[in-house]
Design an enzyme around this catalytic site. Sequence first.
Site, mmCIF file in Angstrom:
data_model
loop_
_atom_site.group_PDB
_atom_site.id
_atom_site.type_symbol
_atom_site.label_atom_id
_atom_site.label_comp_id
_atom_site.label_asym_id
_atom_site.label_seq_id
_atom_site.Cartn_x
_atom_site.Cartn_y
_atom_site.Cartn_z
ATOM 1 N N ASN A 37 47.162 -37.394 57.749
ATOM 2 C CA ASN A 37 46.078 -37.788 56.988
ATOM 3 C C ASN A 37 46.336 -39.066 56.031
ATOM 4 O OD1 ASN A 37 45.142 -35.349 58.108
ATOM 5 N ND2 ASN A 37 45.356 -34.139 56.530
ATOM 6 N N GLY A 231 43.682 -30.833 41.538
ATOM 7 C CA GLY A 231 42.461 -30.733 42.016
ATOM 8 C C GLY A 231 41.500 -31.490 41.377
ATOM 9 N N GLY A 261 44.356 -33.899 48.520
ATOM 10 C CA GLY A 261 45.741 -34.401 48.229
ATOM 11 C C GLY A 261 46.118 -35.522 48.988
ATOM 12 N N ASP A 262 46.204 -35.341 50.343
ATOM 13 C CA ASP A 262 46.685 -36.344 51.176
ATOM 14 C C ASP A 262 46.020 -37.587 51.086
ATOM 15 O OD1 ASP A 262 47.877 -34.001 52.302
ATOM 16 O OD2 ASP A 262 46.475 -33.788 53.815
HETATM 17 O O1 LIG Z 1 49.000 -27.399 56.072
HETATM 18 C C1 LIG Z 1 49.385 -28.238 57.106
HETATM 19 O O2 LIG Z 1 50.286 -28.463 57.657
HETATM 20 C C2 LIG Z 1 48.257 -29.312 57.261
HETATM 21 O O3 LIG Z 1 48.894 -30.302 57.517
HETATM 22 C C3 LIG Z 1 46.928 -29.115 57.367
HETATM 23 C C4 LIG Z 1 46.137 -29.867 56.533
HETATM 24 O O4 LIG Z 1 45.513 -31.148 56.890
HETATM 25 C C5 LIG Z 1 46.803 -30.308 55.235
HETATM 26 O O5 LIG Z 1 47.386 -29.193 54.845
HETATM 27 C C6 LIG Z 1 46.093 -30.572 54.162
HETATM 28 O O6 LIG Z 1 47.001 -31.208 53.116
#
Ligand SMILES: O=C(O)C(=O)C[C@H](O)[C@H](O)CO
Length: 301
Positions: A37, A231, A261-262
């Site tokens: 992401n 958040g 967050g990503d």
């Molecule tokens: O939890 C994970 O491994 C993921 O990558 C899923 C989601 O896209 C991610 O957690 C969001 O930060």
Amino acid sequence: MTGIPMRRVVSIGECMIELASAGQGLYRKGFAGDTFNTAWYLRRQLGADWRVAYLTALGTDTTSEEMLGFFADAGIETDRVRRIDGAMPGLYMIHLDGAERSFSYWRDTSAAKQLAADPEHLDAAIGTGDAFYFSGITLAILPPADRAALLERLGTAKAAGKTVAFDPNIRPRLWPDPAEMRRAIEAAAGVATICLPSFPDEEAAFGDGSPVGTAERYLGLGADEVVVKDGPAPALVAYADSRETIAAETVTQPLDTTGAGDSFSAAYLAARLEGLSPVDAARKGHVLAAQVVQHYGALIR
Ligand SMILES: O=C(O)C(=O)C[C@H](O)[C@H](O)CO
């Protein structure tokens, strides 16, 4: 006339098949995963003088092919993707309680677990990067020896003056035990130049009493610059003697916080790589995250 030199940021981790709510009990298939992401949003945030590559592993099956095509269509370089016959991508499903998300995973045997298993491939992928991004999820999926090999190479990159950004993205369920999780995250903070933790995760895993406590802890572990996300609450930007809080954008109706967050990390890192200050970069992070939470799934397509 000399052209602008191309630089490359390499994001490292796992992209999965994503099943995200499409409303009315329907699910939509996509491809996502925290570090992917961030790579996706980095590609959108950075100028054309930056290449964005993804270091992962996939199989040679139809879904892996489809995922690889998805990376390429997004403008993400695919030549650092290891291909492993017989392996397949993992899958996750997003559950929503209001806009708050939780995940179910089917990833125990996913190809990405082998992303750092070939030393030559790893050397080539890290050696040709100018900046790096990885997460606590990247570390969680790797066997301990591969995790150590990855951290060692990222430490070398940091020592050579390259940017190494790390989001602890703590997922206790992905770790065999909490002590191993904390040790790995602390080791990663030591090889990071930028650390981007989320306060609620850090409070739960490390018992931090405040975002300032989280920032001080990561600075103490060796990160040069720490941005504590929280958040919709203000983010804290900490480096050297500077500590500043940056308010988030107001979103009246968030739909799905997956990827918030990503995307914050992507906008922040892109801004820093383009030379903006940490505070201006955090503002960019909030702006992008506010857009992302108004969509279902991690990626705005
Ligand atoms: O939890 C994970 O491994 C993921 O990558 C899923 C989601 O896209 C991610 O957690 C969001 O930060």
